[in-house]
Design a protein around this motif. Structure first.
Motif, mmCIF file in Angstrom:
data_model
loop_
_atom_site.group_PDB
_atom_site.id
_atom_site.type_symbol
_atom_site.label_atom_id
_atom_site.label_comp_id
_atom_site.label_asym_id
_atom_site.label_seq_id
_atom_site.Cartn_x
_atom_site.Cartn_y
_atom_site.Cartn_z
ATOM 1 N N TRP A 163 0.898 -1.174 0.252
ATOM 2 C CA TRP A 163 -0.326 -0.119 0.009
ATOM 3 C C TRP A 163 1.041 0.969 0.387
ATOM 4 O O TRP A 163 0.259 2.290 -0.908
ATOM 5 N N LEU A 164 1.895 1.291 1.110
ATOM 6 C CA LEU A 164 2.939 1.737 0.427
ATOM 7 C C LEU A 164 3.622 2.734 -0.764
ATOM 8 O O LEU A 164 2.992 3.933 -1.266
ATOM 9 N N SER A 165 3.491 1.606 -1.066
ATOM 10 C CA SER A 165 4.422 1.650 -3.056
ATOM 11 C C SER A 165 3.217 2.292 -3.472
ATOM 12 O O SER A 165 3.919 3.334 -4.306
ATOM 13 N N GLU A 166 2.395 1.922 -3.759
ATOM 14 C CA GLU A 166 1.536 2.517 -4.345
ATOM 15 C C GLU A 166 1.016 4.164 -3.740
ATOM 16 O O GLU A 166 0.993 4.582 -4.833
ATOM 17 N N ARG A 167 1.099 4.066 -2.512
ATOM 18 C CA ARG A 167 0.471 5.314 -2.322
ATOM 19 C C ARG A 167 1.970 6.046 -2.974
ATOM 20 O O ARG A 167 1.179 7.588 -2.787
ATOM 21 N N HIS A 168 2.994 6.209 -2.425
ATOM 22 C CA HIS A 168 3.829 6.617 -2.766
ATOM 23 C C HIS A 168 4.727 6.800 -3.912
ATOM 24 O O HIS A 168 5.923 7.671 -3.614
ATOM 25 N N ASN A 169 4.288 6.296 -4.131
ATOM 26 C CA ASN A 169 4.939 6.136 -6.150
ATOM 27 C C ASN A 169 6.058 5.536 -5.736
ATOM 28 O O ASN A 169 7.694 5.358 -6.473
ATOM 29 N N ASP A 170 6.262 4.398 -4.970
ATOM 30 C CA ASP A 170 8.130 4.046 -4.724
ATOM 31 C C ASP A 170 7.910 2.805 -4.538
ATOM 32 O O ASP A 170 7.808 1.477 -4.578
ATOM 33 N N PRO A 171 8.114 1.987 -6.249
ATOM 34 C CA PRO A 171 8.472 0.355 -6.487
ATOM 35 C C PRO A 171 9.464 -0.383 -5.550
ATOM 36 O O PRO A 171 9.371 -1.805 -5.167
ATOM 37 N N VAL A 172 10.322 0.260 -4.593
ATOM 38 C CA VAL A 172 11.368 -0.357 -4.295
ATOM 39 C C VAL A 172 10.643 -1.253 -2.950
ATOM 40 O O VAL A 172 10.807 -2.433 -2.620
ATOM 41 N N LEU A 173 9.377 -0.742 -1.904
ATOM 42 C CA LEU A 173 8.711 -1.366 -1.129
ATOM 43 C C LEU A 173 7.490 -2.611 -2.242
ATOM 44 O O LEU A 173 7.596 -3.462 -0.871
ATOM 45 N N ALA A 174 7.126 -2.501 -3.289
ATOM 46 C CA ALA A 174 6.485 -3.177 -3.426
ATOM 47 C C ALA A 174 7.163 -4.543 -4.125
ATOM 48 O O ALA A 174 6.856 -5.249 -3.987
ATOM 49 N N LYS A 175 8.523 -4.511 -4.242
ATOM 50 C CA LYS A 175 9.763 -5.269 -4.281
ATOM 51 C C LYS A 175 9.304 -6.183 -2.922
ATOM 52 O O LYS A 175 10.174 -7.664 -3.043
ATOM 53 N N ALA A 176 10.228 -5.493 -2.050
ATOM 54 C CA ALA A 176 10.132 -6.208 -0.740
ATOM 55 C C ALA A 176 8.801 -6.706 -0.483
ATOM 56 O O ALA A 176 8.989 -7.754 0.704
ATOM 57 N N ALA A 177 7.462 -6.456 -0.525
ATOM 58 C CA ALA A 177 6.567 -7.367 -0.028
ATOM 59 C C ALA A 177 6.169 -7.876 -0.880
ATOM 60 O O ALA A 177 5.410 -8.744 0.025
ATOM 61 N N GLY A 178 6.527 -8.333 -1.812
ATOM 62 C CA GLY A 178 6.915 -9.699 -2.770
ATOM 63 C C GLY A 178 7.802 -10.851 -2.739
ATOM 64 O O GLY A 178 7.740 -11.846 -2.220
ATOM 65 N N HIS A 179 8.987 -9.963 -1.152
ATOM 66 C CA HIS A 179 10.344 -10.604 -1.623
ATOM 67 C C HIS A 179 9.738 -11.578 -0.151
ATOM 68 O O HIS A 179 9.702 -12.821 0.174
#
Length: 363
Positions: free
Chosen positions: A309-325
């Motif tokens: 959610w933070l990745s989408e809200r702040h346009n931070d793809p690094v967080l999405a990668k971490a979530a997937g990991h």
């Protein structure tokens, strides 16, 4: 490096134990990816109420409101109640949901390899999401019901076009991001209601249809809530995204959790346009608190949902990668039988499962 402020509410019972495991996992992905989480814990919950008479101080609410996201363990104890019989956990959970307009309760229902479902046949797959309208419905009457002479009690269901539109829109946008239902890959949103009996639910369905018209690429379907409980047991592979009123979604969410190994496997997010809170779907389980046997997976996965959610809200793809990991690490731990708690057929403790996920992140 991006920094995000997270308000942590460990809560009561097993809440602090499972939260500690989730935090260790989050700290590990911090080391692997270029971001920072400033995690600050606050005392809120039933234990605090029993000691002080206040479940959540205003200052704690203020910190939650100002944080980038909220991570919660579990709140409530059976003996901590208001004079009218309501448990005090609503002072925290409902306060945050209603006052921060966390209108979408998101409950993923995914059966992981290595976890046995009580359902006889899951060969066609089990992977859907329940989207719960969080701030209206019957629960909107939680403090406004009427009790006359202790003889007649009433609660009023609240349905608004704004609320139904927002939750339906959320459900269709979520369906656009997913891979469709396990049965055939069809992207679909199923509206669960009781439109054949109650006008309030017929209204819910009519507004749902208005929103569905805007998403011609997503199929729509309907289920009466009583039939839905049957379908969840006999043919869960039919579902992709499910949307429902507050109370109905609360009920079918627990049923969905039972089909994937129990509440210890069920993460959740309470999401609004500007704020969000993430927590396991289970309660405080005071009977096993402090015994190091609670399943931390739901809380760990809730932490992953928070990063997404933070990745989408702040346009931070690094967080999405971490979530997937994190999700991949949980999947590896469960599928390989590296570590599981007793509720899903293992012998590991809470801390051991958390450590196994941390170790899997480093592989």
């Amino acid at each position: 490096m991006s920094t995000y402020h997270i308000a942590v509410l460990p809560g009561d019972g097993i809440g602090p134990e499972v939260t500690e495991s989730a935090i260790r996992v989050l700290k590990q992905v911090e080391k692997l990816y270029d971001f920072s989480l400033e995690l600050e814990s606050f005392d809120a919950g039933a234990e605090r109420f029993l000691k002080t008479g206040v479940t959540m101080p205003e200052d704690t609410f203020k910190h939650c409101k100002e944080a980038d996201a909220i991570l919660m363990g579990a709140i409530g104890l059976p003996e901590a109640r208001h004079p009218d019989g309501r448990e005090v956990n609503g002072d925290v959970i409902f306060r945050l949901r209603f006052d921060l307009d966390l209108y979408a309760g998101v409950r993923p229902c995914r059966l992981y390899e290595g976890v046995t479902s009580p359902l006889r046949d899951v060969s066609k797959g089990l992977d859907y999401v329940i989207v719960r309208e969080n701030v209206e419905g019957l629960y909107a009457s939680r403090t406004g019901g009427c009790n006359v002479r202790n003889e007649v009690a009433t609660d009023t269901i609240i349905m608004t076009r704004t609320g139904i539109s927002k939750i339906s829109e959320f459900a269709f946008k979520l369906a656009q991001k997913r891979n469709g239902r396990p049965l055939d890959g069809t992207s679909m949103v199923t509206c669960v209601d009781k439109a054949n009996v109650l006008s309030s639910y017929a209204y819910f369905r009519s507004v749902f249809n208005d929103i569905a018209d805007r998403y011609p690429d997503i199929s729509r379907d309907y289920a009466y809530v009583d039939a839905m409980t049957l379908y969840q047991v006999l043919s869960p592979h039919m579902f992709d995204v499910v949307v429902a009123e507050n109370m109905f979604a609360d009920i079918i969410s627990d049923l969905s959790s039972a089909t994937i190994g129990g509440l210890g496997m069920a993460p959740s997010g309470d999401i609004g346009d500007h704020h969000a809170m993430f927590q396991p779907s289970h309660g405080t389980a005071p009977g096993i608190a402090g015994k190091n046997i609670a399943n931390p997976v739901a809380t760990i996965l809730s932490g992953a949902m928070m990063l997404e959610w933070l990745s989408e809200r702040h346009n931070d793809p690094v967080l999405a990668k971490a979530a997937g990991h994190i999700e991949q690490a949980v999947e590896a731990v469960l599928s390989k039988g590296l570590s599981k708690t007793a509720d899903i057929g293992g012998k590991s403790g809470t801390e051991e499962v958390g450590n196994a996920v941390v170790n899997a992140l480093m592989l």
